[in-house]
Design an enzyme around this catalytic site. Sequence first.
Site, PDB file in Angstrom:
ATOM      1  N   TYR A  82     -59.158  98.185   7.471  1.00  0.00           N
ATOM      2  CA  TYR A  82     -59.669  97.186   8.074  1.00  0.00           C
ATOM      3  C   TYR A  82     -60.053  96.817   9.480  1.00  0.00           C
ATOM      4  CZ  TYR A  82     -59.466  95.219   2.959  1.00  0.00           C
ATOM      5  OH  TYR A  82     -59.405  95.172   1.883  1.00  0.00           O
ATOM      6  N   LYS A 135     -48.657 105.520   0.639  1.00  0.00           N
ATOM      7  CA  LYS A 135     -49.241 106.971   0.143  1.00  0.00           C
ATOM      8  C   LYS A 135     -48.775 107.934   1.017  1.00  0.00           C
ATOM      9  CE  LYS A 135     -51.739 109.499  -2.804  1.00  0.00           C
ATOM     10  NZ  LYS A 135     -51.175 109.863  -4.265  1.00  0.00           N
ATOM     11  N   ASP A 164     -50.391 104.849  -6.143  1.00  0.00           N
ATOM     12  CA  ASP A 164     -50.635 105.121  -7.528  1.00  0.00           C
ATOM     13  C   ASP A 164     -49.631 105.042  -8.644  1.00  0.00           C
ATOM     14  OD1 ASP A 164     -49.449 107.224  -6.262  1.00  0.00           O
ATOM     15  OD2 ASP A 164     -50.718 109.109  -7.155  1.00  0.00           O
ATOM     16  N   ASP A 199     -54.821  94.884  -0.526  1.00  0.00           N
ATOM     17  CA  ASP A 199     -56.152  94.184  -1.163  1.00  0.00           C
ATOM     18  C   ASP A 199     -56.298  94.690  -2.881  1.00  0.00           C
ATOM     19  OD1 ASP A 199     -58.695  92.929  -1.464  1.00  0.00           O
ATOM     20  OD2 ASP A 199     -59.564  95.041  -1.524  1.00  0.00           O
ATOM     21  N   ASP A 243     -55.443  92.311  -6.703  1.00  0.00           N
ATOM     22  CA  ASP A 243     -56.320  92.074  -7.884  1.00  0.00           C
ATOM     23  C   ASP A 243     -55.480  92.352  -9.079  1.00  0.00           C
ATOM     24  OD1 ASP A 243     -58.605  90.908  -6.311  1.00  0.00           O
ATOM     25  OD2 ASP A 243     -59.664  91.959  -7.370  1.00  0.00           O
TER      26      ASP A 243
HETATM   27  C1  IPM Z   1     -59.560  89.659  -0.360  1.00  0.00           C
HETATM   28  C2  IPM Z   1     -61.172  90.058  -0.352  1.00  0.00           C
HETATM   29  C3  IPM Z   1     -61.386  90.383   0.987  1.00  0.00           C
HETATM   30  C4  IPM Z   1     -60.323  91.704   1.526  1.00  0.00           C
HETATM   31  C5  IPM Z   1     -62.872  90.783   1.597  1.00  0.00           C
HETATM   32  C6  IPM Z   1     -63.686  89.588   0.898  1.00  0.00           C
HETATM   33  C7  IPM Z   1     -62.852  91.120   3.109  1.00  0.00           C
HETATM   34  O1  IPM Z   1     -61.139  91.185  -1.094  1.00  0.00           O
HETATM   35  O2  IPM Z   1     -59.170  88.767   0.441  1.00  0.00           O
HETATM   36  O3  IPM Z   1     -58.803  90.283  -1.088  1.00  0.00           O
HETATM   37  O4  IPM Z   1     -60.848  92.731   1.286  1.00  0.00           O
HETATM   38  O5  IPM Z   1     -59.451  91.646   2.228  1.00  0.00           O
HETATM   39 MN    MN Z   2     -59.599  91.601  -2.502  1.00  0.00          MN
END
Ligand code: IPM
Ligand code: MN
Length: 326
Positions: A121, A172, A205, A229, A233
């Site tokens: 990042y 990793k 993984d 990140d 999700d």
């Molecule tokens: C998150 C989002 C951000 C990230 C993006 C929008 C920059 O996906 O906060 O998880 O990748 O950190």
């Molecule tokens: Mn994200």
Amino acid sequence: MAHRIAVIGGDGIGPEVIAEALKVVRAAGVELDTTDFDLSGARYLRDGTVLPDEVLEELRGFDAILLGAVGTPDVPPGVIERGLLLKMRFALDQYVNLRPFSLPEQGIDFLVVRENTEGTYAGEGGFLRKDTPNEIATQGSVNTRLGVERVIRYAFELAQSRPRKHLTMVHKTNVLTFSGDLWQRVFDIVAAEYPDVTTAYNHVDAACIYFVQDPQRYDVIVTDNLFGDILTDLGGAVSGGIGFASSGNLDPTHTSPSLFEPVHGSAPDIAGQAKANPIAAILSAAMMLDVLDEADAAERIRKACAAATDLTASTPEIGDAIVAAL
Ligand code: IPM
Ligand code: MN
Ligand code: NAD
């Protein structure tokens, strides 16, 4: 005294879910003095600006920042995400991205401590010979000893404060033999200071398998920015849905305000239809209250969210149900 909160609704479902979060916090009896900031893809399309430096300086004066989501398909990828969200995370040195996951009926209760200022990042890289057949694009991963150590130490402290006292590092190391080696060495050194915390290591993984098949094994996870990140999700998806996943971008030193936001994005596919689940934003606001020494209100909000079960309702109806449960 009312807490001074900078509010960034943002794009898509961002303003819809933030309206519910503010409604619930006020219903919990917490006084907020809010200032709305028009920072979004919509602003960029209007006047070409993303986050002017003077606005960033103004943000430093608040007790906390509450954000819905930013990014829209009308603006090239990265303009808003890097220019606004990452700019705040980096400039305010919010080096911990704390993302809790909880689904008590399935025994899921863990937190991801995501490094939030470095890794891929950081923006190291560039193009050579752009738009030619010999083009080269590089994107480096920045890992400083200080940056790795401070986030790992935060994760050990957090694990030590919890009943299970169990910390898993996810990386990793079998392929990323430079950054992974630094992470593993620092992890082992810091671990020696926390003999009561049990530790584990998963390659990222394999962690994907365990997130789906056995998330109960986790207590606290510490990981790199990009892995964190992606994994969070997935964490949302396996613990109720992405509409429940909250986060705090924390400056644990309290030098700068911390930034609270759902894990999800602006969801252009459902924006403007009152279909968004506002609970991720509401739980993010509850995390904000923890940091503002309003732990009692935060806990009542979390309990009220757990009681809201009709997720077929509209965004404001879910907010109303949580207010009623309060
Ligand atoms: C998150 C989002 C951000 C990230 C993006 C929008 C920059 O996906 O906060 O998880 O990748 O950190
Ligand atoms: Mn994200
Ligand atoms: P997204 O999280 O916006 O959406 C992914 C899927 O989850 C979509 O199907 C969406 O409808 C669903 N979803 C998300 N939040 C929901 C909620 N509260 N209730 C119900 N369903 C929900 O991810 P994306 O589509 O990859 O990204 C859209 C935009 O958001 C992009 O510009 C991206 O960069 C940005 N983004 C911003 C943030 C942030 O501001 N913190 C985080 C992630 C993505």
